[in-house]
Design a protein around this motif. Structure first.
Motif, PDB file in Angstrom:
ATOM      1  N   ASP A   1       7.551  -0.676  15.390  1.00 14.07           N
ATOM      2  CA  ASP A   1       7.646  -0.419  13.880  1.00 14.07           C
ATOM      3  C   ASP A   1       8.954  -0.874  13.458  1.00 14.07           C
ATOM      4  O   ASP A   1       9.251  -0.951  12.116  1.00 14.07           O
ATOM      5  CB  ASP A   1       7.576   0.936  13.561  1.00 14.07           C
ATOM      6  CG  ASP A   1       8.751   1.958  14.063  1.00 14.07           C
ATOM      7  OD1 ASP A   1       9.416   1.381  14.980  1.00 14.07           O
ATOM      8  OD2 ASP A   1       9.017   2.875  13.547  1.00 14.07           O
TER       9      ASP A   1
ATOM     10  N   GLN B   1       4.354   3.202   9.029  1.00 19.69           N
ATOM     11  CA  GLN B   1       3.512   3.636  10.263  1.00 19.69           C
ATOM     12  C   GLN B   1       2.993   5.209   9.845  1.00 19.69           C
ATOM     13  O   GLN B   1       4.021   6.064   9.464  1.00 19.69           O
ATOM     14  CB  GLN B   1       4.488   3.635  11.431  1.00 19.69           C
ATOM     15  CG  GLN B   1       3.455   4.218  12.683  1.00 19.69           C
ATOM     16  CD  GLN B   1       4.110   4.027  14.019  1.00 19.69           C
ATOM     17  OE1 GLN B   1       5.331   3.615  14.046  1.00 19.69           O
ATOM     18  NE2 GLN B   1       3.607   4.490  14.937  1.00 19.69           N
TER      19      GLN B   1
ATOM     20  N   ILE C   1      -0.473   1.274  11.347  1.00 17.85           N
ATOM     21  CA  ILE C   1       0.824   0.478  10.810  1.00 17.85           C
ATOM     22  C   ILE C   1       0.524  -0.764   9.796  1.00 17.85           C
ATOM     23  O   ILE C   1      -0.594  -1.438  10.291  1.00 17.85           O
ATOM     24  CB  ILE C   1       1.573  -0.231  12.095  1.00 17.85           C
ATOM     25  CG1 ILE C   1       2.914  -0.526  11.912  1.00 17.85           C
ATOM     26  CG2 ILE C   1       0.747  -1.280  12.920  1.00 17.85           C
ATOM     27  CD1 ILE C   1       3.589  -0.834  13.067  1.00 17.85           C
TER      28      ILE C   1
ATOM     29  N   SER D   1      -2.294   0.758  15.255  1.00 18.68           N
ATOM     30  CA  SER D   1      -1.091   0.686  16.164  1.00 18.68           C
ATOM     31  C   SER D   1      -1.272   0.319  17.526  1.00 18.68           C
ATOM     32  O   SER D   1      -2.055   0.776  18.232  1.00 18.68           O
ATOM     33  CB  SER D   1      -0.111   1.864  15.943  1.00 18.68           C
ATOM     34  OG  SER D   1       0.282   2.120  14.560  1.00 18.68           O
TER      35      SER D   1
END
Length: 332
Positions: free
Chosen positions: A145, A154, A223, A232
């Protein structure tokens, strides 16, 4: 100092440090040492206590301490100081009394993440092991991230479903949803939902065969990159049967299906449950069959990775037996 004979990231033979391919993924090609000069959190010394007063601790989720880490000027990993943005997460040995085989939690998570990535092609957070001066291993993972100018947005599935401890109870991560409802979150927020739902399906199957019964709502997230949400990369994958006295079948109380499942006996869970799950989340029948078949097949790379892992010989045997058993449950 522990002697390294395989890459502590990819587990490839013939390396006494991170292999070139591992360095590229983990450290942008930098030759970073796998040996830490920093003290372990379990070290009981005045110097260590002074250091940890200024260390940027990320969180303590359940029983697993996490620390923010950066690459220092001497190409050594070090703890991030308060106010400093960590680019890595370090997970040292847990200290909770009820955790079995604590010394091997890092090796277990590392092995499980490598099997997910190398064997099944599941996108995972870049990861490896590093070692304190007392040879204690720690799991390290690169934050996906973080980018050069800031952070990507996120959101974990608990947040996306609106659950917190205040409105969902102390077990809000486990008791309020099913994996079917998680797929609905992907469909609601992700433009390329069909692609990510298939990725999610693979991950749920992998968690089952690898006995990762801690795949709760906060261990899945979306994300936002370039203004678009995607699932993610996988993180926090671990065979919990090696560390818990009473492991579960699924982390989520409802299991695969939104109306819940009877989960009192592992023999009651099998291929037909995953076929039904796949249909409900919108996957074609041939895709469901293909993916389940892929997870049931023996793969020599799994055995190779287990053998090269930093688990003890006894835990390697337990890991192999437990995952073989779960894999065979999906055949019929």
């Amino acid at each position: 100092m522990i002697e390294i004979k395989v890459c502590p990231s990819t587990l490839a033979e013939g390396f006494d440090s991170y292999s070139p391919s591992a360095r590229n993924v983990l450290f942008d090609g930098k030759i970073v040492s796998p040996y830490l000069t920093e003290p372990s959190p379990s070290t009981d010394s005045v110097e260590a206590k002074e250091i940890f007063q200024s260390v940027g601790r990320i969180s303590l989720s359940g029983v697993q301490p996490k620390f923010a880490v950066v690459i220092g000027e001497n190409l050594r990993l070090r703890y991030a100081q308060k106010g400093e943005q960590g680019t890595y997460i370090l997970k040292p040995r847990p200290n909770a009394y009820h955790i079995l085989n604590k010394d091997y939690c890092a090796a277990n998570e590392h092995l499980t993440m490598q099997i997910a990535s190398q064997v099944y092609g599941i996108e995972t957070a870049a990861n490896g092991l590093c070692f304190f001066g007392n040879d204690e291993p720690a799991y390290i993972t690169r934050r996906f991230d973080i980018h050069a100018t800031g952070k990507y947005q996120q959101e974990d599935f608990a947040a996306l479903m609106g659950y917190t401890k205040a409105n969902g109870g102390s077990e809000y991560k486990y008791c309020n949803a099913s994996y079917e409802e998680c797929a609905e979150i992907i469909r609601l927020h992700v433009k390329a939902a069909a692609i990510d739902i298939l990725h999610f399906f693979k991950l749920v199957i992998f968690n089952f065969i690898s006995l990762n019964d801690d795949a709760h709502l906060k261990n899945f997230s979306l994300i936002n990159k370039n203004g678009e949400y995607r699932l993610s990369p996988a993180y926090d994958l671990i065979n919990t049967s090696l560390h818990l006295v009473q492991p579960r079948i699924f982390a989520l109380d409802k299991g695969l299906l939104k109306e819940g499942m009877s989960l009192s006996d592992t023999h009651q869970t099998g291929r037909t449950d995953f076929e039904e799950f796949g249909k409900r989340i919108g996957l074609p029948e041939k895709v469901i069959k293909r993916e389940i078949d892929r997870f049931t097949k023996e793969n020599p790379l799994i055995d190779k990775l287990i053998n090269h892992s930093f688990l003890s010989d006894n835990l390697k045997k337990q890991y192999r037996m437990s995952t073989d058993y779960r894999r065979k449950m999906l055949i019929f």
